[in-house]
Design a protein around this motif. Structure first.
Motif, PDB file in Angstrom:
ATOM      1  N   SER A   2       0.809  -1.215   0.000  1.00 57.67           N
ATOM      2  CA  SER A   2       0.000   0.000   0.000  1.00 57.67           C
ATOM      3  C   SER A   2       0.841   1.262   0.000  1.00 57.67           C
ATOM      4  N   LYS A   3       2.024   1.224   0.571  1.00 54.46           N
ATOM      5  CA  LYS A   3       2.881   2.408   0.536  1.00 54.46           C
ATOM      6  C   LYS A   3       4.249   2.026   0.016  1.00 54.46           C
ATOM      7  N   LYS A   4       4.889   2.996  -0.621  1.00 54.84           N
ATOM      8  CA  LYS A   4       6.224   2.739  -1.147  1.00 54.84           C
ATOM      9  C   LYS A   4       7.219   2.599  -0.010  1.00 54.84           C
ATOM     10  N   ALA A   5       8.175   1.722  -0.217  1.00 58.19           N
ATOM     11  CA  ALA A   5       9.248   1.561   0.749  1.00 58.19           C
ATOM     12  C   ALA A   5      10.147   2.789   0.707  1.00 58.19           C
ATOM     13  N   ARG A   6      10.536   3.242   1.874  1.00 57.30           N
ATOM     14  CA  ARG A   6      11.479   4.353   1.979  1.00 57.30           C
ATOM     15  C   ARG A   6      12.873   3.743   2.175  1.00 57.30           C
ATOM     16  N   ILE A   7      13.746   4.008   1.236  1.00 57.87           N
ATOM     17  CA  ILE A   7      15.050   3.355   1.181  1.00 57.87           C
ATOM     18  C   ILE A   7      16.160   4.388   1.346  1.00 57.87           C
ATOM     19  N   ASP A  36       8.262   2.277  -7.511  1.00 57.79           N
ATOM     20  CA  ASP A  36       7.875   1.380  -6.421  1.00 57.79           C
ATOM     21  C   ASP A  36       8.703   1.570  -5.151  1.00 57.79           C
ATOM     22  N   LEU A  37       9.503   2.643  -5.088  1.00 55.76           N
ATOM     23  CA  LEU A  37      10.246   2.946  -3.877  1.00 55.76           C
ATOM     24  C   LEU A  37      10.625   4.417  -3.886  1.00 55.76           C
ATOM     25  N   ASP A  38      10.879   4.949  -2.709  1.00 57.91           N
ATOM     26  CA  ASP A  38      11.406   6.304  -2.543  1.00 57.91           C
ATOM     27  C   ASP A  38      12.766   6.174  -1.891  1.00 57.91           C
ATOM     28  N   ALA A  39      13.785   6.724  -2.540  1.00 56.40           N
ATOM     29  CA  ALA A  39      15.143   6.598  -2.013  1.00 56.40           C
ATOM     30  C   ALA A  39      15.774   7.965  -1.827  1.00 56.40           C
ATOM     31  N   GLU A  40      16.695   8.005  -0.870  1.00 58.20           N
ATOM     32  CA  GLU A  40      17.472   9.222  -0.640  1.00 58.20           C
ATOM     33  C   GLU A  40      18.846   8.828  -0.126  1.00 58.20           C
ATOM     34  N   LEU A  41      19.791   9.752  -0.293  1.00 62.49           N
ATOM     35  CA  LEU A  41      21.153   9.494   0.167  1.00 62.49           C
ATOM     36  C   LEU A  41      21.259   9.690   1.677  1.00 62.49           C
ATOM     37  N   LEU A  42      22.020   8.828   2.311  1.00 61.72           N
ATOM     38  CA  LEU A  42      22.329   8.922   3.738  1.00 61.72           C
ATOM     39  C   LEU A  42      23.846   8.802   3.856  1.00 61.72           C
ATOM     40  N   ASP A  43      24.498   9.898   4.231  1.00 54.25           N
ATOM     41  CA  ASP A  43      25.953   9.991   4.185  1.00 54.25           C
ATOM     42  C   ASP A  43      26.544   9.902   5.585  1.00 54.25           C
ATOM     43  N   LEU A  44      27.464   8.973   5.784  1.00 50.38           N
ATOM     44  CA  LEU A  44      28.107   8.845   7.097  1.00 50.38           C
ATOM     45  C   LEU A  44      28.916  10.088   7.466  1.00 50.38           C
ATOM     46  N   ARG A  45      29.275  10.912   6.499  1.00 54.14           N
ATOM     47  CA  ARG A  45      29.948  12.170   6.819  1.00 54.14           C
ATOM     48  C   ARG A  45      29.045  13.088   7.653  1.00 54.14           C
ATOM     49  N   ASP A  46      27.741  12.936   7.500  1.00 55.51           N
ATOM     50  CA  ASP A  46      26.789  13.755   8.250  1.00 55.51           C
ATOM     51  C   ASP A  46      26.504  13.200   9.640  1.00 55.51           C
ATOM     52  N   GLN A  72      20.398   6.474  15.293  1.00 54.16           N
ATOM     53  CA  GLN A  72      19.309   5.502  15.422  1.00 54.16           C
ATOM     54  C   GLN A  72      17.969   6.113  14.994  1.00 54.16           C
ATOM     55  N   GLN A  73      17.721   7.350  15.376  1.00 54.55           N
ATOM     56  CA  GLN A  73      16.482   8.020  14.958  1.00 54.55           C
ATOM     57  C   GLN A  73      16.433   8.166  13.445  1.00 54.55           C
ATOM     58  N   THR A  74      17.558   8.467  12.841  1.00 51.81           N
ATOM     59  CA  THR A  74      17.623   8.577  11.378  1.00 51.81           C
ATOM     60  C   THR A  74      17.312   7.242  10.733  1.00 51.81           C
ATOM     61  N   LEU A  75      17.945   6.174  11.193  1.00 56.07           N
ATOM     62  CA  LEU A  75      17.731   4.840  10.616  1.00 56.07           C
ATOM     63  C   LEU A  75      16.286   4.380  10.750  1.00 56.07           C
ATOM     64  N   SER A  76      15.634   4.755  11.831  1.00 59.25           N
ATOM     65  CA  SER A  76      14.269   4.272  12.076  1.00 59.25           C
ATOM     66  C   SER A  76      13.277   4.770  11.029  1.00 59.25           C
ATOM     67  N   ARG A  77      13.639   5.794  10.280  1.00 62.65           N
ATOM     68  CA  ARG A  77      12.737   6.331   9.243  1.00 62.65           C
ATOM     69  C   ARG A  77      12.680   5.465   7.988  1.00 62.65           C
ATOM     70  N   TYR A  78      13.601   4.515   7.841  1.00 62.89           N
ATOM     71  CA  TYR A  78      13.732   3.771   6.592  1.00 62.89           C
ATOM     72  C   TYR A  78      13.187   2.360   6.695  1.00 62.89           C
ATOM     73  N   ASP A  79      12.725   1.869   5.537  1.00 65.14           N
ATOM     74  CA  ASP A  79      12.207   0.509   5.429  1.00 65.14           C
ATOM     75  C   ASP A  79      13.234  -0.461   4.855  1.00 65.14           C
ATOM     76  N   GLY A  80      14.334   0.057   4.344  1.00 61.71           N
ATOM     77  CA  GLY A  80      15.384  -0.776   3.763  1.00 61.71           C
ATOM     78  C   GLY A  80      16.571   0.083   3.376  1.00 61.71           C
ATOM     79  N   PHE A  81      17.632  -0.591   2.930  1.00 61.90           N
ATOM     80  CA  PHE A  81      18.890   0.097   2.698  1.00 61.90           C
ATOM     81  C   PHE A  81      19.589  -0.420   1.447  1.00 61.90           C
ATOM     82  N   ILE A  82      20.286   0.490   0.791  1.00 63.97           N
ATOM     83  CA  ILE A  82      21.251   0.149  -0.249  1.00 63.97           C
ATOM     84  C   ILE A  82      22.594   0.646   0.268  1.00 63.97           C
ATOM     85  N   PHE A  83      23.490  -0.262   0.585  1.00 63.93           N
ATOM     86  CA  PHE A  83      24.798   0.120   1.093  1.00 63.93           C
ATOM     87  C   PHE A  83      25.747   0.371  -0.075  1.00 63.93           C
TER      88      PHE A  83
END
Length: 196
Positions: A2-7, A36-46, A72-83
């Motif tokens: 029903s909703k797109k995965a946030r990646i 079928d998904l919404d993705a955004e960059l998550l940078d360890l520099r930040d 941890q709060q940042t990670l909790s927003r996502y449904d999956g990850f592309i490393f």
């Protein structure tokens, strides 16, 4: 689903001049071509995380570090990850291992795939990533994307420095397969979590 995965496309290197930006932005472009998904960059520099030094394991103890809690709060927003994976001495970067160790519940029951780069396409590092992810209760896709050998040298600053688009014909099949599987697992884990 029903909703797109946030990646999150998680950039696992913090080195100056890193190739990771090129790989991450190319992968972001591939995800943006899908509906079928919404993705955004998550940078360890930040996220300047300290070396893991909590009083207990995060399965049963809460972090005391403000940066770890923010992570941890940042990670909790996502449904999956592309490393986005570099290979250092046949393994993942120290900064990525530390970032994995700085959370527990926020990784659990979420799928991931990887895009690796380097001489061997970071194939050994991606395997190490899978070994670390298992005790974090993550779900690995079978497929991943590897920019290695001639493709890496053609696109790296150590070689010709061309855009990845010049070699993407050899990457698109693996990318589609990895993303298809990531979306399937995200849908399955999201539905299972919603039902419990």
């Amino acid at each position: 689903m029903s909703k797109k995965a946030r990646i999150a496309i998680l950039i696992g290197s913090t080195r100056p001049g890193r190739y990771a930006d090129k790989a991450a932005n190319w992968m972001l472009k591939q995800t943006q071509a899908r509906d079928d998904l919404d993705a955004e960059l998550l940078d360890l520099r930040d996220h300047p995380l300290p070396f893991f030094n909590e009083k207990g394991p995060l399965i049963s103890a809460q972090s005391e570090s403000p940066e770890a809690l923010r992570w941890q709060q940042t990670l909790s927003r996502y449904d999956g990850f592309i490393f986005v994976v570099a290979e250092y001495n046949h393994s993942i970067t120290g900064v990525l291992k530390n970032a994995l160790d700085q959370a527990y519940h926020e990784w659990g029951r979420k799928p991931f795939t990887a895009i690796g780069y380097g001489g061997s396409g970071a194939s050994r590092a991606v395997e190490q990533l899978r070994l670390v992810a298992i005790p974090l209760r993550m779900v690995s896709t079978a497929g991943s994307v590897h920019i290695g050998g001639a493709d890496f040298m053609a696109t790296s600053s150590m070689g010709a420095g061309k855009p990845i688009e010049d070699v993407e014909a050899s990457l698109l099949g693996a990318t589609k397969s990895a993303l298809d599987e990531l979306v399937w697992w995200a849908g399955a884990t999201m539905a299972a979590k919603a039902a419990t």
